[in-house]
Enzyme design. Structure first.
Site, short mmCIF file in Angstrom:
data_model
loop_
_atom_site.label_atom_id
_atom_site.label_comp_id
_atom_site.label_asym_id
_atom_site.label_seq_id
_atom_site.Cartn_x
_atom_site.Cartn_y
_atom_site.Cartn_z
N GLY A 59 31.35 7.64 -7.01
CA GLY A 59 31.20 7.27 -8.41
C GLY A 59 29.82 6.78 -8.80
CB CYS A 60 26.88 5.73 -6.96
SG CYS A 60 27.70 4.20 -6.50
CB ALA A 61 23.89 7.91 -11.02
CB ALA A 62 21.63 7.33 -6.56
#
Length: 145
Positions: A59-62
């Site tokens: 769920g993290c952009a990175a």
């Protein structure tokens, strides 16, 4: 490099109060984001063998990796990211949570704490979701203990 292996001297609420004070002194959001990024620069390098799929925070952009270690009734976390801002966000969370007991972690209102810092409103929706995912992973580790 900062290694977060010590038992915190301050309570979670006291640590949060210190962070709020530091954020208030920084004033604008540009300074606050720079501070968060600087926190990430202080993280010790995460060993390659901890950069596993199981340690990835979804769920993290990175890409963010969070490794959990237990010592008695305390949880210690190591983390890294391929993004400076995400690395700073996880470093901020480690400053709050690493070295705490499961009860301390689960009894702390992370959403209220992050709102008090004003961090979610300073981030894009995707990065704010990633920050919530990081907190969720830390809480899952505490619940499993």
């Amino acid at each position: 490099m900062t290694v977060i292996d010590a038992i915190p001297e301050l309570s979670l609420d006291e640590t949060l109060a210190e962070l709020v004070e530091e954020f208030d002194l920084l004033g604008d959001w540009e300074g606050r984001i720079e501070y968060v990024i600087d926190l990430g620069k202080g993280l010790a390098p995460l060993p390659e063998d901890a950069r596993t799929e199981a340690n990835k925070v979804p769920g993290c952009a990175a890409q963010v990796w969070l490794n959990t270690r237990c010592a008695g009734d305390r949880l210690f976390f190591d983390a890294d990211s391929d993004s400076a801002l995400s690395k700073g966000n996880i470093a901020l969370l480690l400053k709050l949570y690493s070295g705490r007991t499961a009860n301390e972690i689960l009894g702390f209102d992370a959403k209220a704490a992050l709102d008090r810092l004003g961090l979610p409103s300073a981030l894009t929706r995707q990065r704010a979701n990633g920050l919530n995912s990081m907190v969720g992973r830390i809480r899952e580790a505490a619940a499993a203990l």
